[in-house]
Design a protein around this motif. Structure first.
Motif, PDB file in Angstrom:
ATOM      1  N   UNK A  32       0.976  -1.290   0.126  1.00 42.15           N
ATOM      2  CA  UNK A  32      -0.079   0.135   0.011  1.00 42.15           C
ATOM      3  C   UNK A  32       0.847   1.313   0.213  1.00 42.15           C
ATOM      4  N   UNK A  33       0.457   2.471  -0.330  1.00 44.79           N
ATOM      5  CA  UNK A  33      -1.084   2.494  -0.834  1.00 44.79           C
ATOM      6  C   UNK A  33      -1.210   1.748  -2.231  1.00 44.79           C
ATOM      7  N   UNK A  34      -2.364   1.648  -2.667  1.00 43.22           N
ATOM      8  CA  UNK A  34      -2.403   0.848  -4.191  1.00 43.22           C
ATOM      9  C   UNK A  34      -1.903  -0.488  -4.311  1.00 43.22           C
ATOM     10  N   UNK A  35      -1.776  -1.310  -3.249  1.00 40.45           N
ATOM     11  CA  UNK A  35      -1.256  -2.567  -3.364  1.00 40.45           C
ATOM     12  C   UNK A  35      -2.076  -3.444  -4.503  1.00 40.45           C
ATOM     13  N   UNK A  36      -1.200  -4.118  -5.419  1.00 39.72           N
ATOM     14  CA  UNK A  36      -1.739  -5.056  -6.445  1.00 39.72           C
ATOM     15  C   UNK A  36      -2.403  -4.301  -7.484  1.00 39.72           C
TER      16      UNK A  36
END
Length: 138
Positions: A32-36
């Motif tokens: 994170x942020x915006x993992x994956x």
């Protein structure tokens, strides 16, 4: 002293928009942020380092692809308030064009790295769709 006059902490980053054969190179974020989520290769500028040098270093660390700094052209600085949920981040983005697709190898904080057709990009993290659009104009 009003809180309006207290200097804000600003973090300095660099990103790379690497093109080849109507594709752009993206990494899948490992945390994170915006993992994956898919994003441009990039990251923090280290102490004593220029954003240009950081962009080449981050590109290599996250994708295994080397682009000489002489081949990178500045797209611009991106500093919109709220562009990063962790706080105030300012990034300088660079672009380059490779003559052909080169197989990337994910590394560092990237769980995957791959070329995406410009006509079929996923929903990108941060403001990276705006950065890609700006780089396409150049």
């Amino acid at each position: 002293m009003s809180t309006d006059t207290i200097p804000e902490t600003i973090r300095y980053t660099a990103d790379v928009v690497l093109f080849a054969d109507r594709h752009v190179l993206l990494i899948e974020r490992g945390w994170d942020p915006f993992k994956n989520r898919w994003a441009l290769p990039g990251g923090h500028v280290d102490k004593g380092e220029s954003s240009l040098d950081a962009s080449a270093r981050e590109l290599f660390e996250e994708t295994g692809i080397t682009v000489p700094t002489a081949d990178l052209r500045q797209v611009g600085a991106f500093d919109a308030v709220g562009r990063d949920p962790r706080g105030r981040y300012v990034t300088v983005a660079y672009t380059a064009i490779l003559p052909a697709l080169v197989e990337p190898t994910a590394g560092d904080d990237a769980t995957a790295a791959r070329w995406w057709p410009l006509a079929d990009l996923p929903d990108l993290a941060f403001d990276h769709a705006e950065i890609v659009a700006e780089a396409v104009k150049r």
